[in-house]
Design a protein around this motif. Structure first.
Motif, PDB file in Angstrom:
ATOM      1  N   ASN A  79       0.803  -1.216   0.000  1.00 47.92           N
ATOM      2  CA  ASN A  79       0.000   0.000   0.000  1.00 47.92           C
ATOM      3  C   ASN A  79       0.841   1.274   0.000  1.00 47.92           C
ATOM      4  O   ASN A  79       0.660   2.156  -0.824  1.00 47.92           O
ATOM      5  CB  ASN A  79      -0.945   0.008   1.206  1.00 47.92           C
ATOM      6  N   LEU A  80       1.779   1.375   0.963  1.00 43.17           N
ATOM      7  CA  LEU A  80       2.496   2.632   1.133  1.00 43.17           C
ATOM      8  C   LEU A  80       4.008   2.490   0.957  1.00 43.17           C
ATOM      9  O   LEU A  80       4.623   3.234   0.204  1.00 43.17           O
ATOM     10  CB  LEU A  80       2.201   3.217   2.521  1.00 43.17           C
ATOM     11  N   ASN A  81       4.613   1.540   1.668  1.00 37.93           N
ATOM     12  CA  ASN A  81       6.066   1.521   1.810  1.00 37.93           C
ATOM     13  C   ASN A  81       6.690   0.252   1.258  1.00 37.93           C
ATOM     14  O   ASN A  81       6.030  -0.767   1.070  1.00 37.93           O
ATOM     15  CB  ASN A  81       6.429   1.645   3.305  1.00 37.93           C
TER      16      ASN A  81
ATOM     17  N   ALA B 259       9.956   4.842   2.775  1.00 34.54           N
ATOM     18  CA  ALA B 259       8.756   5.514   2.277  1.00 34.54           C
ATOM     19  C   ALA B 259       9.042   6.103   0.909  1.00 34.54           C
ATOM     20  O   ALA B 259      10.141   6.603   0.653  1.00 34.54           O
ATOM     21  CB  ALA B 259       8.336   6.616   3.244  1.00 34.54           C
TER      22      ALA B 259
ATOM     23  N   ILE C  41       1.431   6.871  -3.075  1.00 37.59           N
ATOM     24  CA  ILE C  41       0.833   5.637  -2.568  1.00 37.59           C
ATOM     25  C   ILE C  41       1.236   4.497  -3.494  1.00 37.59           C
ATOM     26  O   ILE C  41       0.903   4.492  -4.681  1.00 37.59           O
ATOM     27  CB  ILE C  41      -0.696   5.758  -2.472  1.00 37.59           C
ATOM     28  N   ARG C  42       1.956   3.562  -2.955  1.00 43.03           N
ATOM     29  CA  ARG C  42       2.609   2.537  -3.763  1.00 43.03           C
ATOM     30  C   ARG C  42       1.622   1.730  -4.602  1.00 43.03           C
ATOM     31  O   ARG C  42       1.884   1.416  -5.766  1.00 43.03           O
ATOM     32  CB  ARG C  42       3.393   1.615  -2.828  1.00 43.03           C
TER      33      ARG C  42
ATOM     34  N   MET D  48       2.074  11.180  -1.959  1.00 43.54           N
ATOM     35  CA  MET D  48       2.031  11.026  -0.498  1.00 43.54           C
ATOM     36  C   MET D  48       3.398  11.422   0.042  1.00 43.54           C
ATOM     37  O   MET D  48       4.417  10.901  -0.408  1.00 43.54           O
ATOM     38  CB  MET D  48       1.710   9.581  -0.122  1.00 43.54           C
TER      39      MET D  48
ATOM     40  N   LYS E 163       6.819  11.629   1.632  1.00 44.28           N
ATOM     41  CA  LYS E 163       7.736  10.646   2.197  1.00 44.28           C
ATOM     42  C   LYS E 163       8.278  11.083   3.553  1.00 44.28           C
ATOM     43  O   LYS E 163       8.967  10.314   4.223  1.00 44.28           O
ATOM     44  CB  LYS E 163       8.872  10.349   1.224  1.00 44.28           C
TER      45      LYS E 163
ATOM     46  N   ARG F  50       6.686  11.171   6.056  1.00 50.63           N
ATOM     47  CA  ARG F  50       6.058  10.315   7.069  1.00 50.63           C
ATOM     48  C   ARG F  50       7.094   9.417   7.736  1.00 50.63           C
ATOM     49  O   ARG F  50       6.941   9.039   8.906  1.00 50.63           O
ATOM     50  CB  ARG F  50       4.943   9.480   6.455  1.00 50.63           C
TER      51      ARG F  50
ATOM     52  N   LEU G 190      -0.554  13.018   6.981  1.00 48.77           N
ATOM     53  CA  LEU G 190      -1.124  11.781   7.497  1.00 48.77           C
ATOM     54  C   LEU G 190      -2.215  12.050   8.531  1.00 48.77           C
ATOM     55  O   LEU G 190      -3.182  11.301   8.630  1.00 48.77           O
ATOM     56  CB  LEU G 190      -0.022  10.875   8.061  1.00 48.77           C
TER      57      LEU G 190
END
Length: 318
Positions: free
Chosen positions: A44-46, A63, A67-68, A76, A78, A80, A175
């Motif tokens: 999903n993300l990372n 990250a 969104i992967r 999104m 990075k 985060r 986020l």
């Protein structure tokens, strides 16, 4: 840093990266021959890589700026990764028994190197689905919450310390925006992302949407910067064995209401309780599992509110 600008790593470039970072290569005994690298991100993300060598192991989490599972069309931040590393280090300092150690953080590469939680550690949600018993879960999670919530709050810290920390985590705004939408906004209005069993729960959904007092209470609750909370503490954010409990993935961390983490974890246990009938079969009717989940839920609350650091129920719930 190993590289001067951001670039997504793959299994080959990751080896070169580790070679250039002593604090990572040393965790592998400086022996990079025969490394086994496996990408285990949820898609999903990372990107998440398990790195195992003859003399050690670690996890690399990177990250990427979108969104992967969707691609570059949905950006999104990075950054985060920075807030995740910050939260892991702070929570790890306060409760090292239940937070994996961060070995290294590279802000340019949005990359965290941390302890690998070796098998038989598994995702708690998978363990509950499988009907595995976790006798120490309530004790461990209550200790984690009591220590991380109390020692990052004004109950312990000075006003200056608290305000500086709140200000820093305000940078995790993107986020937090997702949390605000999913938790504090969408459920209380008509939204394409809301789902319920229709027509059986139509009136219940409507009652929530029309409860203005509830919506005011929810809005006020979400604005309370009481403590550094995990921000996404569901059962997939916990890795467990029968003897170990480790809290991971605090990339949604922010200074928020103490009851947020408590409620998220309780809600997930309640969902696990009601899902047990769906996993029952002729071999296992799941009665023992349902009894254990309820016992864990009750014990968790009792231990949390009677913790030796005098975690106050009154402050948590107001």
């Amino acid at each position: 840093m190993a590289f001067s600008e951001f670039r997504p790593l793959d299994e080959k470039s990751l080896i070169d990266y580790i070679k250039a970072v002593p604090s990572l290569s040393s965790k592998l005994g400086n022996n990079l021959d025969g490394l086994k690298i496996k990408e285990v991100g949820d898609g999903n993300l990372n990107f998440v890589y398990i790195v195992v060598g003859p003399a050690g192991s670690l996890v690399i989490k990177q990250a990427i700026p979108y969104i992967r599972c969707i691609g570059e069309s949905w950006p999104m931040t990075k950054e985060r990764a920075y807030f995740e590393a910050l939260a892991l280090r702070e929570h790890g300092r306060l409760c090292p028994e239940h937070v994996p150690q961060v070995y290294y953080f590279d802000r340019t590469m949005s990359l965290i190197g941390m302890r690998y939680l070796e098998p038989p550690h598994i995702n708690l949600r998978k363990g509950l689905i499988a009907g595995i018993e976790y006798p120490l879960l309530a004790e461990h999670i209550s200790e984690y919450m009591a220590r991380t919530l109390y020692f990052t709050s004004l109950l312990y810290r000075s006003t200056t310390e608290h305000k500086c920390s709140v200000a820093e985590f305000c940078g995790n705004a993107e986020l937090c925006k997702h949390t605000a939408q999913v938790v504090f906004s969408d459920p209380y209005k008509v939204s394409q992302y809301n789902h319920w069993t229709s027509p059986y729960l139509d009136r219940d959904a409507e009652a929530v949407r029309e409860d203005n007092v509830l919506k005011i209470e929810v809005a006020e609750f979400g604005e309370r910067a009481q403590a550094l909370i995990h921000g996404d503490l569901h059962t997939s954010s916990v890795m467990v064995t029968c003897e170990s409990t480790q809290v991971i993935d605090p990339e949604f961390a922010f200074y928020g209401p103490m009851g947020f983490d408590v409620g998220a974890f309780l809600g997930n246990l309640i969902l696990a309780f009601f899902s047990q009938d769906g996993h029952a079969d002729q071999v296992n009717d799941r009665k023992v599992c349902t009894d254990l989940i309820i016992a864990s839920l009750s014990l968790f609350l009792c231990l949390l509110f009677s913790n030796s650091i005098c975690f106050p129920l009154r402050y948590l719930m107001v």
